[in-house]
Design a protein around this motif. Sequence first.
Motif, PDB file in Angstrom:
ATOM      1  N   ILE A   1       2.380   1.681  -3.512  1.00  0.00           N
ATOM      2  CA  ILE A   1       1.409   2.202  -4.479  1.00  0.00           C
ATOM      3  C   ILE A   1       1.231   3.700  -4.292  1.00  0.00           C
TER       4      ILE A   1
ATOM      5  N   SER B   1       0.826  -1.200   0.000  1.00  0.00           N
ATOM      6  CA  SER B   1       0.000   0.000   0.000  1.00  0.00           C
ATOM      7  C   SER B   1       0.864   1.255   0.000  1.00  0.00           C
TER       8      SER B   1
ATOM      9  N   GLU C   1      -6.519  -4.243  -1.573  1.00  0.00           N
ATOM     10  CA  GLU C   1      -7.558  -3.595  -2.379  1.00  0.00           C
ATOM     11  C   GLU C   1      -8.596  -2.893  -1.510  1.00  0.00           C
TER      12      GLU C   1
ATOM     13  N   ASP D   1      -4.754   8.975  -8.567  1.00  0.00           N
ATOM     14  CA  ASP D   1      -4.849   7.570  -8.155  1.00  0.00           C
ATOM     15  C   ASP D   1      -5.042   6.681  -9.381  1.00  0.00           C
TER      16      ASP D   1
ATOM     17  N   ARG E   1       2.269   6.649  -6.999  1.00  0.00           N
ATOM     18  CA  ARG E   1       1.275   7.630  -7.446  1.00  0.00           C
ATOM     19  C   ARG E   1       1.730   9.052  -7.146  1.00  0.00           C
TER      20      ARG E   1
ATOM     21  N   PHE F   1      -4.227   0.456 -10.276  1.00  0.00           N
ATOM     22  CA  PHE F   1      -3.161  -0.464  -9.889  1.00  0.00           C
ATOM     23  C   PHE F   1      -3.799  -1.839  -9.690  1.00  0.00           C
ATOM     24  N   TYR F   2      -3.537  -2.750 -10.631  1.00  0.00           N
ATOM     25  CA  TYR F   2      -4.101  -4.092 -10.584  1.00  0.00           C
ATOM     26  C   TYR F   2      -2.970  -5.095 -10.378  1.00  0.00           C
ATOM     27  N   TYR F   3      -3.190  -6.044  -9.495  1.00  0.00           N
ATOM     28  CA  TYR F   3      -2.098  -6.948  -9.135  1.00  0.00           C
ATOM     29  C   TYR F   3      -2.597  -8.390  -9.008  1.00  0.00           C
TER      30      TYR F   3
ATOM     31  N   ASN G   1      -8.822   2.495  -6.021  1.00  0.00           N
ATOM     32  CA  ASN G   1      -8.543   2.173  -7.423  1.00  0.00           C
ATOM     33  C   ASN G   1      -7.486   1.083  -7.566  1.00  0.00           C
ATOM     34  N   ALA G   2      -7.546   0.096  -6.674  1.00  0.00           N
ATOM     35  CA  ALA G   2      -6.660  -1.067  -6.758  1.00  0.00           C
ATOM     36  C   ALA G   2      -7.532  -2.314  -6.665  1.00  0.00           C
TER      37      ALA G   2
END
Length: 458
Positions: free
Chosen positions: A268, A265, A312, A279, A272, A282-284, A317-318
Motif C-alpha cells: 500500500i 502494508s 487497517e 494517502d 501510494r 485503500f479498502y480491502y 486511510n485503510a
Amino acid sequence: MALVCMQASAKVELPKMFGDGMVLQRESSANLWGTARKNTQVKITTSWNGKTYTVKTDATGHWRQAVSTPLAGGPYSIVFDDGEQTKLNDILIGEVWICSGQSNMEMQMKGFKGQPVEGAITDVLQSRDDHLRMFTVKRNSQFLPVDSVSGSWKKASPETTRDFSATAYYFGRLLRSVLDVPVGLIVASWGGSACEAWMTAEWLRAFPDAKIPQKPEDVKSSNRTPTVLYNGMLHPLIGYTMRGVIWYQGEDNVPRYATYADMLSTMIRGWRNKWQQGDFPFYYCQIAPYDYDLIDWKVNSALLREQQSKVEKMVPNAAMAVLMDAGLEYGIHPRKKRVAGERLAMLALSKTYGVGGIPEFARYEGLEIQGDTAVVRFERSKEWVYFDHGTTSDLFEIAGEDRVFHPADKVWIERNRVYVKSNTVKKPVAVRYAFRNWADGDLFHDGLPVSSFRTDEW
C-alpha cells in the motif's frame, strides 16, 4: 526515407486507458500522457472549459500533462494536436477507482464454470447505466515494467456487465446510486495471484523468502512470481488520477500468512508513493471462510484473516470489509459478491465521501477474566453486538494455562461484551471466535459481521 516520413507525420499516441468513454477524476488535476513526434509541441484542448494546454515532447517523444477537471458531468471531449489531431469523445467526469486482487476480484458477473454469482442474472439484466464505465486490464505478466495495457472503456449494460468483475460492479453500482455522479472502474486482477506479484523488487527486499526474478527464465509462474503483475498490469496505470483503490486478495498467501500484514502494508505504501496522490483510500476485503483442507494446505486461514485485520491499524486511510457471513465451505470463490462489493462501497461512502448513517465493523478490543468466565469486549460497537443465528454461538473456544482449547459450554451477550465459559476450564486465559478455516460467522454488530479473532498469540 519512409521512416523519416512516418516520424514526421506521427500523431499523438495514448495508452489504452485514455480512450473514448473514459472517466476522469472530478475536481482534480488529472494526468494525461502519451507519445508523439520527439522534441515537438502537443496542444491539448479540453471541451469542458475550452482551455488549451501546451506541452513539449522529450527526446524520445514522450510527454505528460495534467489538466484541470470540473464538477461531475459530461460527456466531453479532448483534442490532442501535434500538427495532426487525435480526439477522444464521450468523456465523463466523476469518481475513478482502481480495483485489484486475485480471483475473487477478477470473478465476473457470469461467474466461473459451475460457480455462479448469487443474484447475477437479474442484476445483469438491470445493469444498463451509461454513467457507470468499466475498464478491464487484460492479463499481462512481464519480467520488466511496460508502459501500456490492453483494454477499452465500456458502458454498463447487460452485454458488458456480464463479463466484468462482480465485486467491482457491485461496488460501483452502489456508489452511483448514492453519489449520483459518473463512476469509472479500472480492474487489474488475476486469479490465483500472490501479493508479491503486485509489488516491486525494492519493496520486497524486506521479505527474504520472496524469490525475485533476476532474468526472464526465473519467472516460474505468470501470476505468482514476485513483481510480474506490477510490471505488466499495474505499472502502466500508475499516475492515472483516481480517488482510491479496492483490493480483494489473500487466498494465495494463506500458506505464507506470517508476513502478510507487513507485506500488504508495504505494498500500500509503495503504491501510494508511486502514484503521488498522498494517502489515497485503500479498502480491502478480508478473505471469506472456506475449508482449505479441501486443497490440503494444512494451514488455518484464520491466521491470514488475522493478519489482514492488523493492516487497517498499520496504514492510514485503510479499512477492511469483513466477510465472515459470506463464505462457501466447499468453494474458494464465494457466491455473495454483492455483499463484498457493497461492503467495500460502504467503507468508501462513509470514510471517503462522508455519507452519514453507515454502520461500522465492530472489532475485538480486549479480554477480562471474571472468575471462571472470560469476558470479551469490542470497539466500534455503539449498537452493541449480537448473535445473528440465535441467542448463543458454538463458534467460541476457551483455554486455560495449558493452552488446550475447549468448546465453550455457555456463551451470552450483555451490551458489547461476550461472556464465554466452559465447565472444563476453571481458570480461563484465552478465547477464540470462529478461528478456523470454515465458519459461518454469527457474531454481528448493526447488521455487519465481526471478524474471527483470538485473544492469545500462541
